[in-house]
Design an enzyme around this catalytic site. Structure first.
Site, PDB file in Angstrom:
ATOM      1  N   ASP A 121      35.175 -90.402  92.688  1.00 36.10           N
ATOM      2  CA  ASP A 121      35.039 -91.751  93.227  1.00 36.10           C
ATOM      3  C   ASP A 121      34.508 -92.645  92.113  1.00 36.10           C
ATOM      4  OD1 ASP A 121      34.348 -94.095  94.528  1.00 36.10           O
ATOM      5  OD2 ASP A 121      33.467 -93.087  96.268  1.00 36.10           O
ATOM      6  N   HIS A 122      35.347 -93.576  91.664  1.00 37.68           N
ATOM      7  CA  HIS A 122      34.982 -94.400  90.505  1.00 37.68           C
ATOM      8  C   HIS A 122      33.890 -95.420  90.833  1.00 37.68           C
ATOM      9  CE1 HIS A 122      35.375 -95.277  86.431  1.00 37.68           C
ATOM     10  NE2 HIS A 122      36.669 -95.549  86.328  1.00 37.68           N
ATOM     11  N   ARG A 123      33.550 -95.593  92.095  1.00 37.47           N
ATOM     12  CA  ARG A 123      32.418 -96.445  92.438  1.00 37.47           C
ATOM     13  C   ARG A 123      31.106 -95.797  92.020  1.00 37.47           C
ATOM     14  NH1 ARG A 123      33.439 -97.077  98.776  1.00 37.47           N
ATOM     15  NH2 ARG A 123      33.564 -94.818  98.444  1.00 37.47           N
TER      16      ARG A 123
END
Length: 485
Positions: free
Chosen positions: A454-456
């Site tokens: 998850d790039h968040r």
């Protein structure tokens, strides 16, 4: 106290509101024991056997196999004192309009539903739980308020049979212990009977062992898994039935087949769609030489204390992930809107393909386990999943997942994150390939890893370092353990 008690579909936990009745393990007229499995129910997460809350005789089954019913809905009626004499018939015949008839006053007086708030009846499984509910199987049992029955249309459910009609009073006969008919391999008796948990009963059935011939070594004389396994080892060899092949398509005149989306397939679709369009996915790949890791596994298998333990490459991958999480804790976290929840514990999920669809059970607090304990936990998890007996609790609370696509001969993949997790690792097939080793091209054992995150939460640098650490461990496990621990 009322003799006839209705058993409502219990709350199986994790917010599940309904279940599909897969199979009835008893029929009307059967004598059943306390805690005897009576019905197999499929929820959106698992298929589970539900045990009886009371001993007695089955008077009515309200829903046929294949019916989806809501939690709290009555599914079976049990006469808890069949030796006390006949009862007025409990009519369940549908009216011409399809609605259930209004029960007679005598029937209503004879039927007892869930106990009042805060009360626990003798014979119930477990003790008091929040709100006066009872702990059963997974989560808590049926609600303590009577379920509201809605008008139903269509045919009356199969197997809904009335109790015996009243007859002239006669002196009660002397009760003689007689074995009740076996249902699906489960023998029941009117007195006592075999004391064994549902998993042990299933194991005995699979191994062809008659529980009635065994003397239990467990508490109160209960039969344990060891008792069954010892009996099986001394009996004739039983060949396990192969897993049923995928059902061949059945096409109509339009040469199309329509398959209802329900159960595990429905839940998987909802979760994958939500995850794919909520968490911004990034996937990175790393190809590593795992020759030393495979030799380490061979040496481990050769040790006396490991000879009866299932040792597979997945074990080392799991250990590599757990060590890498210690070095990069942010990978083991959840996006919670206005905050990121970083978890010290690791509930390690293992994606498993079953006949019912994809499930992801997890090993609770896997980071605290020794390598031997981790091996045992993975073996139990896989065997339970293959048998279709994974509980909803075992599939909840996962924090990080491994999907072993290599067992299908696939090199790697771009896996979708399970909801609430920030990383998932795809472990590809281990193949012999030409590889530059010490300046020379040699045949080495090689695999490819794929990490989706998850790039968040996980940026490129963190994801790359985590994946690199997993690869370093698999390249040289001994050196990694000495350097990191």
């Amino acid at each position: 106290m009322s003799r006839i008690k209705t058993f409502n579909l219990p709350d199986l936990g994790e917010g599940l509101t309904e279940g599909e009745i897969l199979a009835w393990l008893v029929k009307v007229g059967d004598t059943i024991e306390l805690n005897q499995p009576i019905v197999e129910v499929e929820t959106a997460k698992a298929a589970v056997e539900i045990p009886a809350k009371w001993a007695g005789q089955v008077q009515a089954i309200h829903h046929p196999e294949g019916t989806t019913v809501e939690v709290g809905t009555p599914i079976i009626a049990i006469d808890t004192d069949p030796g006390a004499g006949p009862l007025e018939a409990l009519s369940t015949t549908a009216t011409p309009s399809g609605d259930l008839p209004t029960p007679s006053a005598a029937s209503l007086a004879a039927v007892e539903v869930a106990p009042a708030e805060g009360m626990i009846e003798p014979g119930l499984i477990g003790g008091a739980a929040p709100g006066g509910r009872t702990a059963v199987l997974v989560g808590y049992g049926p609600r303590t308020t009577a379920a509201k029955r809605r008008p139903r249309k269509g045919a009356v459910p199969a197997q809904a049979v009335a109790a015996p009609a009243p007859v002239a009073p006669t002196p009660p006969p002397v009760a003689t212990p007689v074995a009740a008919p076996a249902q699906n391999g489960r023998a029941a008796t009117t007195t006592g009977g075999v004391l064994a948990k549902p998993p042990v009963r299933k194991l005995a059935k699979d191994l062809g062992v008659d529980l009635g011939t065994l003397t239990g070594s467990g508490p109160l004389g209960s039969i344990t898994r060891e008792d069954v396994q010892q009996a099986a080892s001394g009996a004739s060899v039983v060949v396990a039935e192969p897993i049923a092949a995928t059902t061949a398509p059945s096409f109509g005149t339009d040469r199309e087949q329509r398959i209802p989306v329900k159960g595990v397939r429905k839940l998987t679709a909802e979760n994958m769609s939500r995850s794919a369009f909520t968490a911004p996915h990034v996937t990175e790949f790393l190809t590593v030489d795992v020759t030393r890791a495979m030799k380490a596994l061979d040496r481990l298998r050769g040790r006396r204390e490991w000879r009866d333990v299932r040792v597979s490459p997945l074990l080392l991958v799991a250990k590599a992930v757990l060590l890498a999480v210690q070095r990069h804790p942010m990978v083991n976290s959840t996006w919670a809107g206005d905050e990121i929840v970083v978890k010290e514990y690791v509930n390690l999920g293992i994606a498993a393909a079953t006949e019912r669809g994809l499930i992801v059970p997890n090993v609770k607090d896997a980071g605290r386990l020794s390598l031997r304990e981790l091996a045992d936990a993975l073996t139990d998890l896989v065997q339970t999943a293959k048998s279709g007996r994974t509980s909803p609790a075992a599939m909840s609370g996962g924090t990080l997942t491994i999907t072993n696509v290599g067992v299908f001969g696939v090199d790697t993949g771009t896996p979708i994150l399970p909801p609430g997790e920030s990383a998932i690792l795809a472990f590809g097939a281990v193949r012999e390939m030409p590889w530059v080793h010490k300046g020379k091209v040699k045949v080495r054992q090689v695999t490819t890893l794929g990490l989706s995150f998850d790039h968040r939460i996980v940026d490129g640098e963190l994801g790359s370092k985590f994946l690199r650490d997993v690869g370093d461990f698999l390249t040289d496990p001994e050196a990694a353990l000495l350097a990191w621990t």
